[in-house]
Design a protein around this motif. Structure first.
Motif, PDB file in Angstrom:
ATOM      1  N   GLN A   1      -4.974 -13.407 -26.606  1.00 35.37           N
ATOM      2  CA  GLN A   1      -4.351 -12.176 -26.146  1.00 35.37           C
ATOM      3  C   GLN A   1      -4.265 -12.175 -24.633  1.00 35.37           C
ATOM      4  O   GLN A   1      -5.070 -12.790 -23.949  1.00 35.37           O
ATOM      5  N   VAL A   2      -3.277 -11.473 -24.126  1.00 32.89           N
ATOM      6  CA  VAL A   2      -3.054 -11.392 -22.688  1.00 32.89           C
ATOM      7  C   VAL A   2      -3.877 -10.242 -22.112  1.00 32.89           C
ATOM      8  O   VAL A   2      -3.917  -9.152 -22.677  1.00 32.89           O
ATOM      9  N   GLN A   3      -4.525 -10.505 -20.986  1.00 36.72           N
ATOM     10  CA  GLN A   3      -5.208  -9.437 -20.245  1.00 36.72           C
ATOM     11  C   GLN A   3      -4.364  -9.086 -19.025  1.00 36.72           C
ATOM     12  O   GLN A   3      -3.818  -9.976 -18.355  1.00 36.72           O
ATOM     13  N   LEU A   4      -4.295  -7.810 -18.739  1.00 37.55           N
ATOM     14  CA  LEU A   4      -3.434  -7.316 -17.668  1.00 37.55           C
ATOM     15  C   LEU A   4      -4.215  -6.366 -16.778  1.00 37.55           C
ATOM     16  O   LEU A   4      -4.944  -5.500 -17.283  1.00 37.55           O
ATOM     17  N   VAL A   5      -4.051  -6.521 -15.473  1.00 40.08           N
ATOM     18  CA  VAL A   5      -4.709  -5.641 -14.516  1.00 40.08           C
ATOM     19  C   VAL A   5      -3.678  -5.165 -13.504  1.00 40.08           C
ATOM     20  O   VAL A   5      -3.090  -5.984 -12.781  1.00 40.08           O
ATOM     21  N   GLU A   6      -3.496  -3.849 -13.449  1.00 42.19           N
ATOM     22  CA  GLU A   6      -2.540  -3.261 -12.511  1.00 42.19           C
ATOM     23  C   GLU A   6      -3.233  -2.846 -11.216  1.00 42.19           C
ATOM     24  O   GLU A   6      -4.433  -2.558 -11.208  1.00 42.19           O
ATOM     25  N   SER A   7      -2.451  -2.787 -10.177  1.00 37.18           N
ATOM     26  CA  SER A   7      -2.923  -2.266  -8.901  1.00 37.18           C
ATOM     27  C   SER A   7      -1.715  -1.810  -8.101  1.00 37.18           C
ATOM     28  O   SER A   7      -0.571  -2.078  -8.467  1.00 37.18           O
ATOM     29  N   GLY A   8      -1.995  -1.139  -6.989  1.00 39.94           N
ATOM     30  CA  GLY A   8      -0.923  -0.765  -6.075  1.00 39.94           C
ATOM     31  C   GLY A   8      -0.524   0.691  -6.109  1.00 39.94           C
ATOM     32  O   GLY A   8       0.299   1.124  -5.299  1.00 39.94           O
ATOM     33  N   GLY A   9      -1.089   1.452  -7.031  1.00 42.36           N
ATOM     34  CA  GLY A   9      -0.758   2.863  -7.062  1.00 42.36           C
ATOM     35  C   GLY A   9      -1.358   3.597  -5.877  1.00 42.36           C
ATOM     36  O   GLY A   9      -2.151   3.046  -5.103  1.00 42.36           O
ATOM     37  N   GLY A  10      -0.965   4.855  -5.743  1.00 37.26           N
ATOM     38  CA  GLY A  10      -1.496   5.653  -4.647  1.00 37.26           C
ATOM     39  C   GLY A  10      -0.680   6.906  -4.443  1.00 37.26           C
ATOM     40  O   GLY A  10       0.130   7.286  -5.296  1.00 37.26           O
ATOM     41  N   LEU A  11      -0.912   7.529  -3.300  1.00 37.00           N
ATOM     42  CA  LEU A  11      -0.225   8.760  -2.927  1.00 37.00           C
ATOM     43  C   LEU A  11       0.851   8.432  -1.900  1.00 37.00           C
ATOM     44  O   LEU A  11       0.569   7.752  -0.900  1.00 37.00           O
ATOM     45  N   VAL A  12       2.049   8.897  -2.142  1.00 38.97           N
ATOM     46  CA  VAL A  12       3.159   8.631  -1.235  1.00 38.97           C
ATOM     47  C   VAL A  12       4.033   9.872  -1.160  1.00 38.97           C
ATOM     48  O   VAL A  12       4.101  10.648  -2.120  1.00 38.97           O
ATOM     49  N   GLN A  13       4.670  10.065  -0.025  1.00 41.61           N
ATOM     50  CA  GLN A  13       5.581  11.196   0.117  1.00 41.61           C
ATOM     51  C   GLN A  13       6.918  10.897  -0.551  1.00 41.61           C
ATOM     52  O   GLN A  13       7.310   9.725  -0.689  1.00 41.61           O
ATOM     53  N   ALA A  14       7.590  11.939  -0.944  1.00 45.57           N
ATOM     54  CA  ALA A  14       8.923  11.779  -1.535  1.00 45.57           C
ATOM     55  C   ALA A  14       9.819  10.994  -0.576  1.00 45.57           C
ATOM     56  O   ALA A  14       9.784  11.211   0.635  1.00 45.57           O
ATOM     57  N   GLY A  15      10.570  10.072  -1.144  1.00 41.00           N
ATOM     58  CA  GLY A  15      11.414   9.201  -0.348  1.00 41.00           C
ATOM     59  C   GLY A  15      10.759   7.890   0.031  1.00 41.00           C
ATOM     60  O   GLY A  15      11.429   6.966   0.504  1.00 41.00           O
ATOM     61  N   GLY A  16       9.453   7.806  -0.187  1.00 40.20           N
ATOM     62  CA  GLY A  16       8.719   6.594   0.162  1.00 40.20           C
ATOM     63  C   GLY A  16       8.803   5.524  -0.912  1.00 40.20           C
ATOM     64  O   GLY A  16       9.505   5.677  -1.919  1.00 40.20           O
ATOM     65  N   SER A  17       8.050   4.456  -0.680  1.00 40.98           N
ATOM     66  CA  SER A  17       8.068   3.295  -1.581  1.00 40.98           C
ATOM     67  C   SER A  17       6.655   2.867  -1.926  1.00 40.98           C
ATOM     68  O   SER A  17       5.714   3.084  -1.157  1.00 40.98           O
ATOM     69  N   LEU A  18       6.534   2.242  -3.069  1.00 42.20           N
ATOM     70  CA  LEU A  18       5.297   1.603  -3.489  1.00 42.20           C
ATOM     71  C   LEU A  18       5.652   0.336  -4.252  1.00 42.20           C
ATOM     72  O   LEU A  18       6.702   0.272  -4.896  1.00 42.20           O
ATOM     73  N   ARG A  19       4.756  -0.637  -4.192  1.00 39.55           N
ATOM     74  CA  ARG A  19       4.905  -1.826  -5.012  1.00 39.55           C
ATOM     75  C   ARG A  19       3.674  -1.972  -5.893  1.00 39.55           C
ATOM     76  O   ARG A  19       2.559  -2.122  -5.389  1.00 39.55           O
ATOM     77  N   LEU A  20       3.890  -1.924  -7.174  1.00 41.04           N
ATOM     78  CA  LEU A  20       2.809  -2.113  -8.136  1.00 41.04           C
ATOM     79  C   LEU A  20       2.724  -3.586  -8.517  1.00 41.04           C
ATOM     80  O   LEU A  20       3.745  -4.281  -8.591  1.00 41.04           O
TER      81      LEU A  20
END
Length: 119
Positions: A1-20
């Protein structure tokens, strides 16, 4: 089975960007599709590991971009022009097959990463 770990979330203002990021391990991924969902049920985007082909929920086209780095076993979700309604827990998931987009088709899930977009 595949194990998956996410990261990169957070708080950002409208119009901003994030990369997960979603780091995968445990199996060879050549026959897998890796997808991003939010709140576990809403399909966002997916990428076929073997050839990098991508597909998106219609409402996410243009603002979200999914990509992969095979050397790092990592799938990314670049999110631009974020809106308060994008606030959610984002999950990556693995489906053994191609063209998967229904959450029930995905057999492995990460723990999720919170994205909060303030107005």
């Amino acid at each position: 089975q595949v194990q998956l770990v996410e990261s990169g979330g957070g708080l950002v203002q409208a119009g901003g960007s994030l990369r997960l990021s979603c780091v995968a391990s445990g199996r060879r991924f050549s026959r897998y599709t890796i997808g991003w969902f939010r709140q576990e049920r809403e399909f966002v985007a997916a990428i076929v590991w073997s050839d990098g082909s991508t597909y998106y929920a219609e409402s996410k086209k243009g603002r979200f971009t999914i990509s992969r780095d095979t050397a790092k076993n990592t799938v990314y979700l670049q999110m631009n022009s974020l809106k308060p309604e994008d606030t959610a827990v984002y999950y990556c998931a693995a489906c053994r097959g191609f063209g998967c987009y229904d959450g029930t088709d995905f057999e492995s899930w990460g723990q999720g990463t919170q994205v909060t977009v303030s107005s």
